[in-house]
Design an enzyme around this catalytic site. Structure first.
Site, short mmCIF file in Angstrom:
data_model
loop_
_atom_site.label_atom_id
_atom_site.label_comp_id
_atom_site.label_asym_id
_atom_site.label_seq_id
_atom_site.Cartn_x
_atom_site.Cartn_y
_atom_site.Cartn_z
N CYS A 194 -9.22 10.24 -6.11
CA CYS A 194 -9.83 10.21 -4.83
C CYS A 194 -9.12 11.55 -4.06
O CYS A 194 -9.59 12.76 -4.33
CB CYS A 194 -9.26 9.07 -3.87
SG CYS A 194 -10.33 8.78 -2.42
N GLU A 203 -8.30 2.71 -11.02
CA GLU A 203 -7.40 1.38 -11.05
C GLU A 203 -7.65 0.08 -10.72
O GLU A 203 -7.04 -0.83 -11.34
CB GLU A 203 -6.07 2.22 -10.78
CG GLU A 203 -6.31 1.86 -8.99
CD GLU A 203 -6.75 3.32 -8.30
OE1 GLU A 203 -6.33 3.24 -7.09
OE2 GLU A 203 -7.45 3.85 -8.92
N HIS A 211 -11.64 4.99 -7.46
CA HIS A 211 -10.39 4.18 -7.74
C HIS A 211 -10.65 3.57 -9.07
O HIS A 211 -10.70 2.20 -8.98
CB HIS A 211 -9.95 3.56 -6.57
CG HIS A 211 -9.42 4.13 -5.37
ND1 HIS A 211 -8.22 4.84 -5.29
CD2 HIS A 211 -10.17 5.01 -4.34
CE1 HIS A 211 -7.91 5.47 -4.35
NE2 HIS A 211 -9.35 5.54 -3.44
#
Length: 542
Positions: free
Chosen positions: A379, A516, A514
């Protein structure tokens, strides 16, 4: 019909109700049950989207674009079930819905009160959409005694009476502090916590007692007697050396057995082989890599909860231990980054907002590019890598982001419109902060033959979760690509850059999304697995 498990907390906050809920959900799932986990937050914010990371920690984004509590990340990682916006509610949202209905005249002139209107709204939320699930686990945020939590406790008290007998169980998570001078665990705080619960009409069925040592038989007997629970329902929740050991620890303590007994159910023993394999890898690594996280909220590790876990998953996939070196990005804004980064095997620059620390992140990207150290920009970390390339490769010294103020070379700018499916979503530059970001799962088209396509197994289209207001300006795309920064992923309409990479670098990837948020211990995200693999190679070169 679903059965309900309500998880409450007492004595102190931050005991790990979310982790306990996730572990219990995983244990029930391992016995063949279908589970759903939900979080009820008593704060007045509509959602955590505009809350400070230092106060709330991470904002976990779901596929459908909800900004939710970080505990939903635990739920997803432990059970593999994607959460939705219907799995998290706040007092703010409940009041907003009620007041909207009141203004519309839905209540036909009635006086709006906490009981029954607020409690009924909470009950409706808890009971909605649970067809097809065997168990619904509801975690109540905060601790018993918090004034803002009272409507939630009243609602779950009523639900147990509304449901058929044997369809609701209360699990109370508490702390047994050890007093070194006395040489014993103290049960009085737990007794008072349960007394507070019982005063509002809730009798816990199970006590889950956080402790760093074995609970002596006498203390267990005392808790059972004064808290009005069976001794077998006093569960020892011992501290674990890693969070993925918690399901096995809680099973060994008898938590899932006791929950099923409280419902009067019998079930096959849980299949915990996959959890055992995960823990075997955690406890027996074949090496170690050091990853620098160059961030701006490093004083609050919960702000990066999913990121920490995704890096751990990458280590599990590569059978190595991942050591994290937390570096506040401001420390080398006006200094050489090398002394801070020369010892690491990989550099990760995570998401963030605002100008503070941005120049330090740009220096981290420059160090990684010039020294051929694996770099992962997520990001904001991707945006800073692009600005670094524009300044130092393309020769645009004034390249910057409009997030930091007016600039003659806006490499990164505010998005005012984007596509969701076939619909164009728009935002005013003067709009409120809440709910104005590009949120949730969006597709990205990958370039054939790119490194990132290979990491995704040759895929040409992926779907990942986003949370951002600003985007790399495609007007600079051609000039950047001429200097080696390849735009290897774009939105399907070709308008929004999603992924950049250097072809002549061992591993340098920036992503606007993102990843994750979609990593699991049993299914590590391919980008994190590949990044740690590159760090392993780098560790052998240093």
């Amino acid at each position: 019909m679903a059965r309900y498990i309500f998880i409450t907390g007492g004595v102190v906050s931050s005991l790990g109700k979310g982790l306990a809920s996730a572990a219990l959900g995983a244990l029930l799932q391992a016995r063949g049950y279908k589970v759903r986990l939900r979080k009820l937050d008593p704060y007045l914010n509509l959602d955590p989207g505009t809350m400070s990371p230092y106060q709330h920690g991470e904002v976990f984004v779901t596929d459908d674009g909800a900004e939710t509590d970080l505990d939903l990340g635990h739920y997803e990682r432990f059970t593999g079930r994607p959460a939705t916006r219907q799995d998290n509610i706040t007092t703010g949202r409940i009041y907003q819905d009620i007041l909207t209905k009141e203004r519309r005249g839905d209540y036909l002139g009635a006086t709006i009160q906490v009981i029954p209107h607020v409690t009924n709204a909470i009950k409706d939320f808890i009971l909605d959409g649970n067809d097809g699930y065997d168990f619904v686990l509801c975690e109540i945020g905060g601790t018993v005694g918090d004034i803002e939590g009272l409507p939630f406790f009243e609602a779950i008290r009523q639900i147990k009476n509304d449901l058929p007998r044997g369809h609701a169980v209360y699990v109370h998570l508490t702390l047994l502090p050890f007093i070194p001078s006395a040489g014993e665990l103290k049960t009085k705080p737990t007794q008072h916590s349960v007394k507070e619960l019982r005063s509002i009409g809730i009798q816990p069925d199970i006590l889950l007692c956080r402790t760093d040592r074995t609970i002596p038989a006498e203390e267990r007997r005392k808790l059972g007697l004064f808290c009005n629970v069976r001794e077998s329902a006093v569960i020892e929740a011992r501290d674990a050396d890693n969070i993925y050991a918690v399901p096995e620890v809680y099973h060994a303590a008898g938590l899932d057995d006791e929950v099923l007994a409280a419902f009067g159910l019998e079930a096959p023993a849980p299949d915990l082989r996959s959890w055992h394999e995960i823990n075997a890898r955690v406890h027996n690594p074949e090496g170690q890599v050091t990853i620098a996280i160059v961030g701006k909220y490093t004083g609050m590790k919960d702000a990066y909860k999913s990121l920490i876990e995704a890096l751990s998953h990458g280590g599990i996939a590569n059978k190595v231990k991942v050591k994290l070196d937390w570096i506040e990005s401001e420390v080398f804004e006006n200094e050489d980054a090398a002394p801070f980064l020369e010892h690491v095997d990989g550099i990760l620059v995570p998401g963030g907002f605002g100008q503070r620390g941005a120049e330090g992140k740009i220096k981290a990207a420059q160090f990684a590019r010039e020294r051929h150290v694996p770099y992962f920009g997520i990001c904001f970390g991707m945006q800073m890598a692009v600005i670094e390339a524009a300044r130092n490769l393309v020769g645009i010294p004034s390249a910057n982001s409009t997030e930091f103020g007016p600039t003659s070379e806006p490499l990164v700018g505010l998005m005012t419109e984007w596509l969701r499916g076939n619909e164009l979503e728009k935002r005013s530059r003067a709009g409120d902060l809440g709910g104005t970001m590009r949120l949730g799962a969006y597709p990205a088209a990958l370039k054939r033959g790119s490194r990132v396509s290979g990491i995704y197994g040759g895929a040409l289209e992926i779907s990942e979760r986003h949370r951002h207001r600003y985007e790399v300006n495609t007007a600079y795309k051609d000039r950047l690509e001429q200097h080696g920064l390849r735009f290897s992923g774009l939105s399907p309409d070709g308008v929004l850059p999603e992924i950049v990479e250097y072809e002549d670098h061992p591993w340098f990837i920036g992503v606007q999304y993102h990843p994750e948020l979609k990593s699991r211990p049993f299914e590590p995200h391919p980008l994190f697995a590949s990044f740690i693999q590159a760090a392993v190679v780098q560790s052998r070169l240093v």
